[in-house]
Design an enzyme around this catalytic site. Structure first.
Site, PDB file in Angstrom:
ATOM      1  N   ASP A 104      -7.920  -3.515  -5.459  1.00 22.41           N
ATOM      2  CA  ASP A 104      -7.312  -4.416  -4.742  1.00 22.41           C
ATOM      3  C   ASP A 104      -6.989  -5.447  -5.226  1.00 22.41           C
ATOM      4  OD1 ASP A 104      -6.710  -5.567  -2.245  1.00 22.41           O
ATOM      5  OD2 ASP A 104      -7.873  -4.051  -1.064  1.00 22.41           O
ATOM      6  N   ASP A 154      -0.230  -0.720   3.386  1.00 20.68           N
ATOM      7  CA  ASP A 154       0.475  -1.599   4.302  1.00 20.68           C
ATOM      8  C   ASP A 154       2.001  -0.724   4.641  1.00 20.68           C
ATOM      9  OD1 ASP A 154       2.535  -3.330   4.937  1.00 20.68           O
ATOM     10  OD2 ASP A 154       1.723  -4.997   3.960  1.00 20.68           O
ATOM     11  N   LYS A 158       9.407  -2.773   8.842  1.00 25.69           N
ATOM     12  CA  LYS A 158      10.766  -2.981   9.044  1.00 25.69           C
ATOM     13  C   LYS A 158      11.552  -2.271   8.230  1.00 25.69           C
ATOM     14  CE  LYS A 158       9.943  -7.861  10.387  1.00 25.69           C
ATOM     15  NZ  LYS A 158      10.373  -9.286  10.414  1.00 25.69           N
ATOM     16  N   ASP A 190      -2.397   4.662  10.148  1.00 19.36           N
ATOM     17  CA  ASP A 190      -2.307   4.360  11.838  1.00 19.36           C
ATOM     18  C   ASP A 190      -0.825   4.408  12.173  1.00 19.36           C
ATOM     19  OD1 ASP A 190      -2.498   1.960  10.965  1.00 19.36           O
ATOM     20  OD2 ASP A 190      -3.591   1.263  12.905  1.00 19.36           O
ATOM     21  N   THR A 227     -13.755   3.318  10.023  1.00 24.58           N
ATOM     22  CA  THR A 227     -14.006   2.005   9.715  1.00 24.58           C
ATOM     23  C   THR A 227     -13.696   1.037  10.991  1.00 24.58           C
ATOM     24  OG1 THR A 227     -11.528   1.658   9.435  1.00 24.58           O
ATOM     25  CG2 THR A 227     -12.605   2.134   7.424  1.00 24.58           C
ATOM     26  N   ARG A 228     -14.276  -0.246  10.815  1.00 23.20           N
ATOM     27  CA  ARG A 228     -13.991  -1.017  11.852  1.00 23.20           C
ATOM     28  C   ARG A 228     -12.526  -1.190  12.346  1.00 23.20           C
ATOM     29  NH1 ARG A 228     -16.646  -6.490  10.951  1.00 23.20           N
ATOM     30  NH2 ARG A 228     -15.193  -6.391   9.110  1.00 23.20           N
ATOM     31  N   GLU A 230     -10.102   0.820  11.858  1.00 23.73           N
ATOM     32  CA  GLU A 230      -9.727   2.136  12.485  1.00 23.73           C
ATOM     33  C   GLU A 230     -10.037   2.184  13.739  1.00 23.73           C
ATOM     34  OE1 GLU A 230      -9.789   6.789  11.500  1.00 23.73           O
ATOM     35  OE2 GLU A 230     -10.623   5.590  10.068  1.00 23.73           O
TER      36      GLU A 230
END
Length: 261
Positions: A104, A154, A158, A190, A227-228, A230
């Protein structure tokens, strides 16, 4: 007394570099955007103490010996984009025989994951800082990886930014060259339009096959924690889609067409 850094002084002298690859490689459209947020005292401490032991600056200057890096010959999974690292730490704890190289560019997340690995005794985690494309292309040998995880990248929603999305045919070409036959690429998102694009490009790629016999998306596997982030999305009505595709052995797919030697 609070230390004030002078111009040019590194933020964490023994921690991750601000730009590890520097100007050694061509400029191109990036699939990520570095985020700047406050590093807590605990994260800063973890970066200073643990980076020399468990951190990797992705400088593109050498080919990694993953067995030497982890101290064993266990399978290695590359995770691109791990947020704050909670899910990564949980997966590492539940599967100690699998090594995770988690990459990351978010400094607080790097520090947080290092801290979790230290607190929970997770010797099978290494944290990479920098561009995963440079890591794949310049620093990993062919067939080095037993898996690739890309969770909630990410979505660049757009239309003019769709070219920035990570899961593209060119990326899959590169990833396939570093994954052994049978290795799994696991994506989750998502953002439904991005999920459809992922499914389209993975299905069309000759080096991967869907693990779902009927095609389409996969149920969330037990090994991927909820995950939190999610959970918050699900509460808002978001639909999360998982994709699980296997790196094929040449000749495994009936729809492959032969290429010229």
């Amino acid at each position: 007394m609070r230390h004030t850094r002078v111009k040019g002084e590194p933020r964490f002298p023994d921690g991750p570099k601000a730009d590890p690859a520097g100007s050694h490689f061509e400029r191109r459209i990036r699939s990520f955007q570095p985020r700047r947020s406050r590093v807590t005292a605990g994260q800063a401490d973890a970066l200073q103490r643990l980076w020399p032991k468990w951190g990797l600056d992705i400088d593109g200057q050498r080919t990694l010996d993953l067995a030497e890096m982890f101290g064993n010959g266990n399978p290695v999974v590359l995770e691109i984009g791990f947020g704050m690292g909670e899910a990564t730490a949980r997966m590492a704890g539940e599967d100690p025989e699998t090594n995770i190289l988690a990459v990351d560019v978010h400094t607080p997340g790097q520090g947080n994951l290092l801290g979790l690995a230290d607190q929970q005794g997770l010797p099978n985690v290494r944290v990479g800082n920098g561009d995963a494309i440079i890591l794949l292309r310049e620093m990993l040998a062919p067939d080095a990886l037993d898996g690739l995880r890309v969770y909630f990248p990410d979505p660049w929603p757009k239309k003019r930014h769709h070219k920035r999305r990570l899961i593209q045919p060119e990326f899959l070409d590169l990833a396939a060259s570093r994954m052994r036959p049978g290795a799994i690429v696991h994506c989750a998102t998502d953002w439904e339009p991005y999920a459809e694009q992922m499914l389209e490009v993975l299905t069309a790629h000759p080096e991967f096959e869907n693990t779902q016999a009927a095609g389409g998306f996969a149920p969330r596997p037990d090994f991927r924690p909820l995950t939190r982030f999610e959970g918050q999305g699900l509460e808002k009505g978001h639909v999360v889609n998982d994709l699980l595709f296997r790196r094929v052995q040449h000749g495994d797919r009936s729809d492959q067409t032969p290429t010229d030697a």
